[in-house]
Design a protein around this motif. Structure first.
Motif, mmCIF file in Angstrom:
data_model
loop_
_atom_site.group_PDB
_atom_site.id
_atom_site.type_symbol
_atom_site.label_atom_id
_atom_site.label_comp_id
_atom_site.label_asym_id
_atom_site.label_seq_id
_atom_site.Cartn_x
_atom_site.Cartn_y
_atom_site.Cartn_z
ATOM 1 N N LYS A 217 1.221 -1.275 0.055
ATOM 2 C CA LYS A 217 -0.310 -0.023 -0.354
ATOM 3 C C LYS A 217 0.584 1.341 -0.057
ATOM 4 C CE LYS A 217 -3.696 0.509 0.093
ATOM 5 N NZ LYS A 217 -4.626 0.476 -0.928
ATOM 6 N N GLU A 218 1.908 0.919 0.224
ATOM 7 C CA GLU A 218 2.753 2.435 1.232
ATOM 8 C C GLU A 218 2.950 2.840 -0.774
ATOM 9 O OE1 GLU A 218 3.294 4.977 2.201
ATOM 10 O OE2 GLU A 218 3.126 4.259 4.597
ATOM 11 N N THR A 219 3.670 1.583 -1.797
ATOM 12 C CA THR A 219 4.630 1.992 -3.572
ATOM 13 C C THR A 219 3.833 1.276 -4.236
ATOM 14 O OG1 THR A 219 6.395 2.535 -4.153
ATOM 15 C CG2 THR A 219 6.245 0.891 -2.667
ATOM 16 N N GLY A 220 3.979 2.222 -5.537
ATOM 17 C CA GLY A 220 3.211 0.942 -6.878
ATOM 18 C C GLY A 220 4.119 1.022 -6.902
ATOM 19 N N VAL A 221 6.013 1.455 -7.023
ATOM 20 C CA VAL A 221 7.041 1.653 -7.543
ATOM 21 C C VAL A 221 7.742 -0.242 -7.088
ATOM 22 C CG1 VAL A 221 9.509 2.431 -8.449
ATOM 23 C CG2 VAL A 221 6.813 3.959 -8.468
ATOM 24 N N GLU A 222 7.585 -0.871 -7.983
ATOM 25 C CA GLU A 222 8.411 -1.526 -7.444
ATOM 26 C C GLU A 222 9.769 -1.870 -6.927
ATOM 27 O OE1 GLU A 222 9.372 -6.429 -9.513
ATOM 28 O OE2 GLU A 222 7.485 -5.309 -9.891
ATOM 29 N N GLU A 223 10.850 -1.285 -7.752
ATOM 30 C CA GLU A 223 12.076 -1.320 -7.111
ATOM 31 C C GLU A 223 12.307 -0.389 -5.737
ATOM 32 O OE1 GLU A 223 11.963 1.568 -10.462
ATOM 33 O OE2 GLU A 223 10.875 -0.191 -10.313
ATOM 34 N N GLU A 224 10.783 0.121 -5.159
ATOM 35 C CA GLU A 224 11.137 1.132 -4.120
ATOM 36 C C GLU A 224 10.978 0.307 -3.392
ATOM 37 O OE1 GLU A 224 10.611 5.849 -4.640
ATOM 38 O OE2 GLU A 224 8.542 4.416 -3.936
ATOM 39 N N ARG A 225 10.526 -0.827 -2.809
ATOM 40 C CA ARG A 225 9.609 -2.078 -2.183
ATOM 41 C C ARG A 225 10.341 -2.262 -1.562
ATOM 42 N NH1 ARG A 225 5.183 -4.334 -6.120
ATOM 43 N NH2 ARG A 225 4.233 -2.750 -6.315
ATOM 44 N N PRO A 226 11.519 -2.923 -1.267
ATOM 45 C CA PRO A 226 13.011 -2.761 -1.190
ATOM 46 C C PRO A 226 13.013 -2.199 0.212
ATOM 47 C CG PRO A 226 13.569 -4.457 -2.019
ATOM 48 C CD PRO A 226 12.559 -3.443 -2.401
ATOM 49 N N GLN A 227 13.451 -1.065 -0.370
ATOM 50 C CA GLN A 227 13.259 0.190 1.136
ATOM 51 C C GLN A 227 12.313 0.786 1.404
ATOM 52 O OE1 GLN A 227 14.524 2.255 -3.332
ATOM 53 N NE2 GLN A 227 16.341 3.213 -1.835
ATOM 54 N N ILE A 228 11.188 0.058 1.293
ATOM 55 C CA ILE A 228 9.737 0.870 1.933
ATOM 56 C C ILE A 228 10.099 -0.417 3.493
ATOM 57 C CG2 ILE A 228 7.555 0.611 2.345
ATOM 58 C CD1 ILE A 228 8.586 3.190 1.147
ATOM 59 N N ALA A 229 10.641 -1.748 2.858
ATOM 60 C CA ALA A 229 10.493 -2.844 3.848
ATOM 61 C C ALA A 229 11.735 -2.500 5.094
ATOM 62 C CB ALA A 229 10.406 -3.739 2.922
ATOM 63 N N GLY A 230 12.516 -2.318 4.364
ATOM 64 C CA GLY A 230 13.802 -1.374 5.375
ATOM 65 C C GLY A 230 13.620 -0.888 6.379
ATOM 66 N N VAL A 231 12.708 0.368 5.832
ATOM 67 C CA VAL A 231 12.510 1.635 7.121
ATOM 68 C C VAL A 231 11.519 0.988 7.813
ATOM 69 C CG1 VAL A 231 11.084 3.453 7.306
ATOM 70 C CG2 VAL A 231 13.006 3.340 5.365
ATOM 71 N N PHE A 232 10.872 0.570 7.840
ATOM 72 C CA PHE A 232 10.102 -0.689 8.679
ATOM 73 C C PHE A 232 10.688 -1.277 9.695
ATOM 74 C CE2 PHE A 232 6.317 0.763 5.813
ATOM 75 C CZ PHE A 232 5.892 2.266 6.477
ATOM 76 N N VAL A 233 11.129 -2.442 8.661
ATOM 77 C CA VAL A 233 12.034 -3.359 9.635
ATOM 78 C C VAL A 233 12.864 -2.303 10.641
ATOM 79 C CG1 VAL A 233 13.474 -5.474 9.531
ATOM 80 C CG2 VAL A 233 12.237 -5.394 7.659
#
Length: 334
Positions: A217-233
């Motif tokens: 839900k936070e991003t529709g840009v596939e290559e950003e998803r690991p970065q988003i997950a990294g922030v939350f982790v």
């Protein structure tokens, strides 16, 4: 004699014009997609139905707007005695020769349902409930009763159905599709969990599914998803609250009208990650495979914050000071 001669000349000319007009009409009818009433139309042709009865049924179902053009083409192509009974599903775009070919061979297109990443289980139920041509055996079941039939458990259904394109035969049960989507999610999630990175702050595979739904839900840009997950982790590891708007929106339910206010961020719900620590109690959407992989293979980053840059992407920062600068640059200016 002159009168008779001219009469025949005019009659031949009129016949020629009529034939030409009919030929043009047939050509247009052959090449133009049928103006079907909906994207997918299911119907059942009973055994022994006449060509006229089939044409009338096609009109009644919304495949055709009138029967006569279809009847004429069927007669001209010699297909009148070749149309077969059976269950059919017709999908747009469809031309008349394709329609006749399907009816001649007794084959049919399957119903197609596109389950999109980021949609909720409620969206899924509504979309499937409106799907024509299949049996709706679960309409009267509650979410918990449906999950009991699908998985044998009384789990919350959110997040447990894999977004993909699914095909159903006419008159198949909607329960079959729920089971297929559930089993596909379990298969992908199990495989990703077995191959997960080490040291993740998830106690269970279900927590990884919750995180994947937030990333979705936070991003529709596939290559950003690991970065988003990294922030939350990183936030989970430090004991910081996730403070993610999509969880607040999910917790608001039908109260959400397209915007959230400071009052909404302060209103406590089980899904408000501004007022509560850790992950929300369930997923908030149906995550796709890229978000599952991101949740289980987050980027190795020191970022703790991110903000939308107004162009569909995010700016990631490691300190509150840098984050506030990014907010002033991209959000307050907007």
């Amino acid at each position: 004699m002159l009168f008779i001669k001219r009469f025949f000349q005019y009659s031949l000319a009129l016949l020629g014009l009529t034939t030409l007009a009919l030929a043009i009409w047939i050509v247009i009818f052959l090449i133009r997609p049928l103006p079907m009433a909906s994207e997918t139309i299911g119907m059942q042709i009973p055994a022994g139905a006449s060509v006229r009865a089939i044409a009338d049924q096609l009109v009644a179902s919304g495949v055709l707007t009138e029967p006569y053009s279809f009847l004429l083409v069927v007669k001209l192509t010699g297909s009148a005695n070749k149309l077969q009974a059976g269950d059919y599903a017709f999908n747009t775009p469809l031309q008349v020769m394709g329609l006749i070919d399907v009816l001649k061979h007794g084959t049919f297109d399957q119903f197609k349902l596109q389950l999109t990443e980021g949609k909720t289980f409620a969206d899924f139920r509504q979309k499937l409930a409106q799907m024509p041509g299949i049996r709706h055996d679960t309409l009267m079941l509650s979410d918990q009763e449906l999950m009991q039939q699908v998985s044998g458990q009384n789990d919350a259904p959110e997040g447990w159905f894999f977004p993909d394109t699914y095909f159903l035969d006419a008159q198949s049960s909607d329960l079959d599709l729920y089971k297929r989507a559930y089993q596909k999610m379990v298969q992908h999630l199990n495989q990703a969990w077995e191959q997960r990175a080490s040291g993740l702050p998830y106690r269970t595979m279900y927590e990884a599914l919750i995180m994947a739904s937030i990333v979705e839900k936070e991003t529709g840009v596939e290559e950003e998803r690991p970065q988003i997950a990294g922030v939350f982790v990183n936030r989970l590891r430090k004991g910081m609250r996730l403070q993610t708007d999509p969880t607040v929106i999910y917790g608001m339910g039908t109260r959400y009208r397209g915007n959230i206010s400071k009052k909404d961020l302060l209103a406590d719900t089980p899904y408000n990650t501004y007022t509560r620590s850790g992950l929300p109690p369930t997923p908030i959407a149906l995550p796709g495979l890229a978000s599952i992989q991101a949740a289980l293979h987050p980027a190795n980053t020191n970022a703790l914050y991110f903000v939308a840059n107004g162009q569909g992407r995010h700016v990631f920062t490691a300190t509150l000071e840098a984050h506030n600068q990014a907010v002033r640059a991209y959000q307050l200016k907007k």
